[in-house]
Design an enzyme around this catalytic site. Structure first.
Site, PDB file in Angstrom:
ATOM      1  CB  CYS B 116      -1.009  -0.085   1.113  1.00 45.76           C
ATOM      2  SG  CYS B 116      -1.955  -1.610   1.399  1.00 45.76           S
ATOM      3  CG  HIS B 414      -6.369   1.591   0.257  1.00 43.41           C
ATOM      4  ND1 HIS B 414      -5.428   2.069  -0.079  1.00 43.41           N
ATOM      5  CD2 HIS B 414      -6.121   0.463   1.023  1.00 43.41           C
ATOM      6  CE1 HIS B 414      -4.208   1.453   0.192  1.00 43.41           C
ATOM      7  NE2 HIS B 414      -4.576   0.591   0.917  1.00 43.41           N
ATOM      8  CB  CYS B 449       0.227   1.503   7.633  1.00 43.49           C
ATOM      9  SG  CYS B 449      -1.692   1.264   7.208  1.00 43.49           S
TER      10      CYS B 449
END
Lengths: 353, 463
Positions: B116, B414, B449
């Site tokens: 990510c 996301h 993160c």
């Protein structure tokens, strides 16, 4: 040969040298036959000749005073076997033989002891309680090994008798006069319904098992939900074929691991995972922190039914609880459980040596 | 001097010539700045972009950026980006996107992947080259699709096919293929489980959430704020020059402007259902509402030297000040999987002589609402900051009104590798706007993160 084996419980054993490590397939057939014979001998003790072995007919059981030995075991051609083992158990692809692989290597010789005509307990139906393994010298692919195995320390358990199957692996180091001890494994089994008199000084219960968890597949069970698990560090989703996969790698094709149908014949609702699969996977997941030599222990509680999900906590022992000199890292403990039912499957330790 | 050394660097070369005669001194670092960004609206998996590929989506984001800043035919220093879920045929994904765009085909590109954190790590890589004087301009970004994810064959089938292809005779080939078992024919889709633990990211974060005692209500408040803030930003036209419509979608379709604490409270927990221990509350707290949904999308950010931006008559939104990545030991539970940015930020601040009080805006990627909360809680915890971060005491308290002021991943969605570019472009525009309003320099901290216990963080400030 000159080798003499002294059992931990005292007394020398006759060393019988076999030409090669036996295959497990044939051993299971013999084990099944002798298990039946032992069962028949117990059911009909009055009829001479049915029991066959001296132990069953005399009422007091004793272990064979013999150790098996196989020398010149070549590991050079075990590369593919090692690779398959490493992939299944999540071991790194190294040429060092993990302690669990050496167990797989030595297991047939220990099984050969258990299927001897004078071995007093039935191979099938015995419950694997615990294992205590020490890898004291790294063993590398290509080294020649000597393997020994014997049974010792027959002692009472509250549900029967327990016995230790000891196996040792030595490296035939050309620079040393004698093969060097590299690996020693003690597997503790329970045979339910058998009895031995209390030997003076003999340990009660399973060796070092936590009270209430030392019982195996069909032993005493703690009530569901009574125990509170810790936070997991991992989760194993084990497919139905897990027992067949480890059976193919280890040669241990005990029917209780192979399929629902064959497991049902032994009283299990479904196939169960090999205890050593779970212990060896926990050992692998400790990772490089275990070091090149280590002690690896496991105690089995409830079996893992397949397919199944096991929550695990593999955690470093708090350094403040270990040795104060700080010379060696204190190692890891591991624990596997069923999160829905809150019951423990296994617990163990991995400690760098 | 054959190098690109600036005049001042060239001057100093003579002094070091005795020790390193053939190498001129490295030029002093110069600024890398954010010119602007562009993304396509993010879409929940299986909806508007269900049949869009990573290449199509990133090309669309790239082409929108090219159009916005008139970069047609321009040879940029490089384009860097990646995708987390990537087909093996996409080995040169970003270069293929460049070739499919109106940028000069002489623009180099490479793929990069850090779960990510991919998008932010790409921006770090590009800005470092700009600061070193190796390139004048570059684009950083990322793309991901869960809808068009690669499907793999089982390990048994793959091995058999490989063995068969290595076979020299028909017999060997047949022998290899005979090893295929019916079970091997089942396809494998990519899992979001951590390979070393077998726990999904949600389960990992549920453990961290439980350890820090983060409540369901606090998580739902973060989720609500994310939706409200993102909706407000869309209404205010904040994204008008940051987003290009794609496949008929003009806004992030995960956005729920009308959500409420009541609606969020009704959702059932999905993670951490069996975590109750002696020390941890029994009630699981993480729901579909306070966790990010699987999403498709792509984003790109244009970075440059100040000179290049000036020469091309382009705006400068922010200076890319510095960045720090970190990783944590999560495998045996020592630290939470998504806690790496907690470790990176104190190091980043210290290197730049800053404290949390010097930061005006915080962009903390909302992998889960509780990621934001555990991050903030950790920085406030005296004991934790001393023992785990090696600080003298708590790093400090963050004013919640400075966090994710225009919404973040809970509302926008996301698409793994696309998130870094979304956050960087938005943060750059925010500091620029805020500085123009207040007449003071404005600084933003970005924290992302990532799987594998990874994290990337960066500081930008108004230029």
């Amino acid at each position: 040969m000159t080798a003499v084996v002294t059992a931990t419980d005292g007394g020398d054993l006759d060393v019988e040298t076999l030409p090669a490590l036996p295959g497990l397939g044939g051993l299971y057939a013999r084990g099944a036959a002798s298990s039946g014979r032992i069962a028949a001998g117990r059911a009909l003790p009055a009829i001479p000749g049915i029991g066959g072995g001296p132990a069953a007919s005399e009422g007091v059981i004793a272990l064979p005073r013999v150790a098996y030995r196989v020398a010149g075991v070549e590991t050079a051609r075990m590369g593919e076997h090692l690779r398959d083992y490493q992939r299944l158990l999540h071991e790194p692809g190294s040429d060092s033989l993990p302690a669990g692989f050496l167990h797989v290597l030595a297991f047939p010789l220990a099984t050969a002891v258990m299927v001897r005509g004078d071995f007093p307990l039935p191979l099938l139906g015995m419950v694997h309680l615990a294992n205590d393994v020490s890898l004291t010298r790294p063993v590398v692919l290509g080294e020649r090994l000597e393997v020994r195995a014997w049974a010792e320390n027959l002692r009472p358990h509250r549900r029967g008798v327990q016995v230790d199957l000891v196996a040792e692996v030595r490296v035939e180091d050309p620079s040393a006069a004698e093969p060097v001890l590299a690996w020693r494994g003690v597997s503790t089994y329970l045979a339910k319904g058998f009895q031995v008199p209390d030997a003076p000084g003999a340990a009660q219960g399973s060796s070092g098992a936590v009270s209430g968890t030392g019982s195996g597949a069909e032993g005493d069970r703690e009530p569901e939900g009574a125990w509170v698990p810790p936070l997991p560090t991992g989760r194993w989703v084990l497919p139905a074929g897990t027992g067949r996969a480890y059976g193919a790698i280890s040669g241990d094709r005990n029917p209780i691991h192979m399929s629902t149908l064959s497991a049902k014949a032994f009283g299990f609702p479904r196939a169960i995972a090999h205890g050593m699969y779970t212990a060896a996977r926990a050992l692998a997941e400790v990772g490089p922190a275990r070091g090149a030599t280590y002690r690896w222990t496991v105690e089995f509680a409830r079996p893992v039914l397949l397919p199944g999900t096991v929550d695990v906590a593999i955690t470093p022992v708090d350094a403040t609880e270990g040795a104060l000199d700080g010379a060696k890292p204190p190692g890891f403990t591991y624990l596997g459980w069923n999160s829905g039912r809150r019951t423990r499957h296994f617990t163990g330790t991995v400690t760098p040596l | 001097m054959a190098t690109r050394s600036t005049a001042s660097a060239a001057k100093t070369t003579g002094t070091s010539a005795r020790t390193t005669p053939s190498t001129p001194d490295a030029p002093a670092l110069r600024d890398a700045v954010v010119v602007g960004g562009n993304r396509i609206p993010f879409s929940r998996a299986g909806k508007k972009y269900a049949d869009a590929s990573n290449q199509e989506m990133f090309t669309a984001a790239l082409e929108g950026l090219v159009a916005r800043f008139g970069l047609q035919g321009e040879r940029l220093g490089e384009v860097v980006g990646g995708a987390v879920l990537k087909h093996s045929r996409d080995f040169n994904l970003i270069r293929e996107c460049v070739l499919g765009s109106s940028l000069s085909p002489q623009t180099p590109a490479y793929d990069l992947q850090q779960a990510c954190a991919t998008g932010l790590e790409a921006a770090i890589a590009v800005s470092n080259k700009i600061r070193l004087g190796q390139i004048e301009s570059g684009i950083a970004g990322g793309t991901d699709t869960v809808s068009d994810a690669p499907i793999a064959v089982s390990e048994g089938l793959r091995r058999a096919l490989l063995d068969a292809s290595h076979a020299k005779t028909l017999q060997q080939r047949l022998k290899a293929l005979a090893k295929v078992r019916p079970g091997d024919l089942k396809p494998l889709s990519p899992a979001t489980d951590e390979p070393r633990t077998g726990l999904s990211m949600g389960e990992h974060q549920a453990i961290t959430t439980a350890r820090w005692g983060i409540t369901r209500e606090a998580q739902d408040e973060i989720a609500l704020a994310s939706h409200k803030n993102l909706a407000k930003a869309w209404e205010a036209g904040f994204f008008d020059d940051l987003v290009t419509p794609f496949r008929g979608l003009t806004r992030d379709d995960n956005l729920r402007a009308d959500t409420s604490m009541e609606k969020l409270a009704k959702l059932k927990p999905v993670f951490g259902k069996h975590l109750a221990t002696a020390d941890v509350p029994a009630e699981p707290t993480m729901t579909a509402g306070n966790s990010t949904p699987l999403t498709d999308g792509a984003s790109a950010v244009l970075l440059a030297s100040r000179e290049w931006a000036e020469n091309h008559d382009l705006p400068v939104l922010a200076r890319f000040v510095d960045a720090e990545t970190a990783a944590v030991d999560f495998v045996h539970g020592h630290e939470g999987l998504l806690m790496a940015p907690v470790h990176a930020v104190p190091r980043l601040l210290a290197r730049n002589g800053l404290t949390l009080d010097d930061i005006d805006l915080f962009e903390i990627h909302e992998a889960f609402a509780s990621t934001v909360l555990t991050t903030l809680a950790a920085w406030e915890d005296d004991e934790y900051c001393r023992t785990e971060l090696g600080l003298d005491g708590a790093l400090g308290k963050v004013d919640r009104s400075k966090v994710n002021v225009n919404g973040s991943s809970l509302a926008a969605g996301h698409p793994f590798a696309a998130t870094g570019g979304r956050i960087l472009a938005s943060a750059a525009k925010l500091v620029s706007q805020r500085a123009a309003e207040t007449g003071k320099p404005v600084r933003a901290l970005i924290s992302v993160c990532a799987a594998g216990g990874l994290g990337a963080t960066a500081i930008i400030e108004s230029a």
